[in-house]
Enzyme design. Structure first.
Site, PDB file in Angstrom:
ATOM      1  N   GLY A   5      -7.051   3.661  11.167  1.00 52.67           N
ATOM      2  CA  GLY A   5      -7.740   2.411  10.839  1.00 52.67           C
ATOM      3  C   GLY A   5      -7.948   2.159   9.354  1.00 52.67           C
ATOM      4  O   GLY A   5      -8.697   1.251   8.983  1.00 52.67           O
ATOM      5  N   THR A   6      -7.276   2.912   8.484  1.00 54.03           N
ATOM      6  CA  THR A   6      -7.468   2.677   7.041  1.00 54.03           C
ATOM      7  C   THR A   6      -7.030   1.261   6.649  1.00 54.03           C
ATOM      8  O   THR A   6      -7.696   0.602   5.855  1.00 54.03           O
ATOM      9  CB  THR A   6      -6.661   3.682   6.181  1.00 54.03           C
ATOM     10  OG1 THR A   6      -5.335   3.756   6.690  1.00 54.03           O
ATOM     11  CG2 THR A   6      -7.289   5.057   6.182  1.00 54.03           C
ATOM     12  N   GLY A   7      -5.913   0.824   7.234  1.00 52.04           N
ATOM     13  CA  GLY A   7      -5.390  -0.510   6.887  1.00 52.04           C
ATOM     14  C   GLY A   7      -6.342  -1.608   7.338  1.00 52.04           C
ATOM     15  O   GLY A   7      -6.575  -2.584   6.613  1.00 52.04           O
ATOM     16  N   CYS A   8      -6.912  -1.445   8.540  1.00 51.79           N
ATOM     17  CA  CYS A   8      -7.851  -2.453   9.069  1.00 51.79           C
ATOM     18  C   CYS A   8      -9.075  -2.531   8.163  1.00 51.79           C
ATOM     19  O   CYS A   8      -9.525  -3.620   7.787  1.00 51.79           O
ATOM     20  CB  CYS A   8      -8.336  -2.064  10.477  1.00 51.79           C
ATOM     21  SG  CYS A   8      -7.020  -1.761  11.648  1.00 51.79           S
ATOM     22  N   LYS A  41       0.824  -1.216   0.000  1.00 47.21           N
ATOM     23  CA  LYS A  41       0.000   0.000   0.000  1.00 47.21           C
ATOM     24  C   LYS A  41       0.857   1.265   0.000  1.00 47.21           C
ATOM     25  O   LYS A  41       1.751   1.408   0.818  1.00 47.21           O
ATOM     26  CB  LYS A  41      -0.891   0.017   1.242  1.00 47.21           C
ATOM     27  CG  LYS A  41      -1.840  -1.173   1.325  1.00 47.21           C
ATOM     28  CD  LYS A  41      -2.595  -1.189   2.641  1.00 47.21           C
ATOM     29  CE  LYS A  41      -1.697  -1.461   3.815  1.00 47.21           C
ATOM     30  NZ  LYS A  41      -2.447  -1.692   5.073  1.00 47.21           N
ATOM     31  N   THR A  78      -7.234   9.251   9.002  1.00 43.60           N
ATOM     32  CA  THR A  78      -6.842   7.979   8.384  1.00 43.60           C
ATOM     33  C   THR A  78      -6.569   6.895   9.439  1.00 43.60           C
ATOM     34  O   THR A  78      -5.862   5.928   9.167  1.00 43.60           O
ATOM     35  CB  THR A  78      -5.569   8.161   7.525  1.00 43.60           C
ATOM     36  OG1 THR A  78      -4.556   8.743   8.360  1.00 43.60           O
ATOM     37  CG2 THR A  78      -5.810   9.045   6.319  1.00 43.60           C
TER      38      THR A  78
HETATM   39  N1  LIG Z   1      -5.214  10.246   2.026  1.00 44.43           N
HETATM   40  C1  LIG Z   1      -5.602   9.171   1.342  1.00 44.43           C
HETATM   41  N2  LIG Z   1      -6.440   9.294   0.277  1.00 44.43           N
HETATM   42  C2  LIG Z   1      -6.848   8.210  -0.424  1.00 44.43           C
HETATM   43  N3  LIG Z   1      -6.452   6.944  -0.134  1.00 44.43           N
HETATM   44  C3  LIG Z   1      -5.618   6.749   0.903  1.00 44.43           C
HETATM   45  C4  LIG Z   1      -5.140   7.846   1.703  1.00 44.43           C
HETATM   46  N4  LIG Z   1      -4.341   7.340   2.691  1.00 44.43           N
HETATM   47  C5  LIG Z   1      -4.316   6.002   2.517  1.00 44.43           C
HETATM   48  N5  LIG Z   1      -5.059   5.636   1.436  1.00 44.43           N
HETATM   49  C6  LIG Z   1      -5.331   4.273   0.972  1.00 44.43           C
HETATM   50  O1  LIG Z   1      -5.888   3.556   2.068  1.00 44.43           O
HETATM   51  C7  LIG Z   1      -5.474   2.192   2.038  1.00 44.43           C
HETATM   52  C8  LIG Z   1      -4.776   1.880   3.364  1.00 44.43           C
HETATM   53  O2  LIG Z   1      -3.432   2.303   3.242  1.00 44.43           O
HETATM   54  P1  LIG Z   1      -2.458   2.818   4.377  1.00 44.43           P
HETATM   55  O3  LIG Z   1      -1.100   2.863   3.754  1.00 44.43           O
HETATM   56  O4  LIG Z   1      -2.996   4.078   4.954  1.00 44.43           O
HETATM   57  O5  LIG Z   1      -2.596   1.661   5.415  1.00 44.43           O
HETATM   58  P2  LIG Z   1      -1.999   1.531   6.858  1.00 44.43           P
HETATM   59  O6  LIG Z   1      -0.832   2.432   7.022  1.00 44.43           O
HETATM   60  O7  LIG Z   1      -1.798   0.075   7.090  1.00 44.43           O
HETATM   61  O8  LIG Z   1      -3.193   2.027   7.748  1.00 44.43           O
HETATM   62  P3  LIG Z   1      -3.313   2.178   9.354  1.00 44.43           P
HETATM   63  O9  LIG Z   1      -3.516   3.656   9.540  1.00 44.43           O
HETATM   64  O10 LIG Z   1      -4.531   1.414   9.699  1.00 44.43           O
HETATM   65  O11 LIG Z   1      -2.058   1.642   9.970  1.00 44.43           O
HETATM   66  C9  LIG Z   1      -4.581   2.059   0.806  1.00 44.43           C
HETATM   67  O12 LIG Z   1      -5.378   1.622  -0.274  1.00 44.43           O
HETATM   68  C10 LIG Z   1      -4.073   3.488   0.572  1.00 44.43           C
HETATM   69  O13 LIG Z   1      -3.687   3.710  -0.756  1.00 44.43           O
HETATM   70  C1  LIG Z   2      -6.044  -2.904  17.475  1.00 43.10           C
HETATM   71  C2  LIG Z   2      -5.453  -2.153  16.348  1.00 43.10           C
HETATM   72  N1  LIG Z   2      -5.156  -2.800  15.209  1.00 43.10           N
HETATM   73  C3  LIG Z   2      -4.614  -2.123  14.172  1.00 43.10           C
HETATM   74  C4  LIG Z   2      -4.348  -0.764  14.268  1.00 43.10           C
HETATM   75  C5  LIG Z   2      -3.700  -0.044  13.095  1.00 43.10           C
HETATM   76  O1  LIG Z   2      -4.427   0.984  12.626  1.00 43.10           O
HETATM   77  C6  LIG Z   2      -4.690  -0.113  15.477  1.00 43.10           C
HETATM   78  N2  LIG Z   2      -4.488   1.219  15.659  1.00 43.10           N
HETATM   79  N3  LIG Z   2      -5.233  -0.834  16.496  1.00 43.10           N
END
Ligand SMILES: Nc1ncnc2c1ncn2[C@@H]1O[C@H](COP(=O)(O)OP(=O)(O)OP(=O)(O)O)[C@@H](O)[C@H]1O
Ligand SMILES: Cc1ncc(CO)c(N)n1
Length: 271
Positions: free
Chosen positions: A208-211, A176, A206
């Site tokens: 929890g975007t990854g979750c 990502k 953003t």
């Molecule tokens: N500002 C943004 N606008 C549009 N898409 C985004 C943005 N930020 C992240 N994304 C998308 O959101 C999805 C999650 O990516 P991200 O890299 O943020 O995950 P992460 O770092 O694992 O998240 P977390 O914040 O949960 O740890 C991906 O598809 C990424 O391209």
């Molecule tokens: C429990 C949990 N899982 C994943 C993330 C990553 O966003 C978080 N902040 N908390």
């Protein structure tokens, strides 16, 4: 109503509801999949950061896994926060027993920068769980730890996705690019490459975007979509969840799990 698909998340919690198990269950519900959860750690956190982590006893995590497997077989599973090596080893044995599509979000640090996994566990996820995965969804810092080289742009993201599949043994990988600048581009690889591209929204919300992204992929796999379809639908879901920020929380606020629905309403962005 016909038989509903079900999905299981194995993860930690967020009492403010934007990440972890809470985000996963909201995503499952929104995508019309019956959601189940096994808790690994209780996390005292909010949109501003992680205050404390309490790992549940390993036997109790196993009792939860048993409770699910003896009763309802999920159509897909995902793992999020797994903080210790013994939890990873336990979960690996259950992933084999569940015998269903498996998505790994290799959560290592929260959006706030706080650690959610022991440093010593980081390589273990690569060796014990990644080979069992249908899809692995690292962000750039997580991918760097899995593949052991630094990732600065799309070429290195592609190289990392290829290593995760061809050398570490996952069926597919999505590296990502949320942490880069410009368009929000992720690299999908399952033997062939696909670019997942969306507009980047200027927002600090953003958390929890990854979750949410990995839960949406899991929900689509549970409904029987192919891996590539599930990842593409997951990308649409997370893009719309970021597109319509809720503007709640004092730090990095949560994404909007209704965004997907809003985008499809005639008076919003929709058709
Ligand atoms: N500002 C943004 N606008 C549009 N898409 C985004 C943005 N930020 C992240 N994304 C998308 O959101 C999805 C999650 O990516 P991200 O890299 O943020 O995950 P992460 O770092 O694992 O998240 P977390 O914040 O949960 O740890 C991906 O598809 C990424 O391209
Ligand atoms: C429990 C949990 N899982 C994943 C993330 C990553 O966003 C978080 N902040 N908390």
């Amino acid at each position: 109503m016909g038989k509903i698909a079900s999905a299981l998340t194995i993860a930690g919690t967020d009492p403010t509801g934007g990440a972890g198990i809470q985000a996963d269950l909201k995503t499952f519900q929104e995508l019309e999949v019956f959601g189940m959860s096994v808790q690994t750690s209780a996390v005292a956190q909010n949109t501003q950061g992680v205050k404390a982590v309490h790992d549940l006893p390993i036997d109790f995590i196993e009792q939860q896994l048993k409770a699910v497997i003896e009763d309802i077989k999920p159509n897909a599973i995902k793992t999020g926060m797994i903080s210790t090596i013994e939890m990873m080893e336990l979960i690996a044995t259950y992933v084999a027993k569940f015998d269903t599509p498996y998505v790994i979000d290799p959560v290592m640090v929260a959006t706030s920068g706080d650690a959610l996994m022991d440093e010593s566990s980081r390589k273990v996820i690569r060796d014990v769980l990644v080979p069992k995965a249908t899809v692995v969804t690292p962000n750039i810092p997580e991918a760097e730890i899995l593949v052991d080289f630094s990732i600065k742009g799309l070429d290195a993201m592609k190289k990392a996705a290829k290593v995760i599949v061809d050398e570490l043994g996952a069926t597919a990988a999505v590296v990502k690019g949320g942490h880069l600048e410009g368009k929000a581009i992720d690299i999908f690889y399952d033997g062939s490459f696909h670019l997942l591209e969306a507009d980047r929204f200027e927002t600090k919300h953003t958390h929890g975007t990854g979750c949410t992204f990995s839960a949406a992929i899991t929900a689509e796999l549970a409904k029987g979509k192919t891996i590539l379809e599930a990842v593409q639908l997951g990308k649409t879901f997370i893009t719309d969840a970021i597109r319509y920020p809720l503007n709640i929380g004092k730090g990095n606020g949560p994404t909007n799990h209704w965004g997907y629905r809003l985008q499809r309403l005639p008076n919003e962005g929709g058709k």
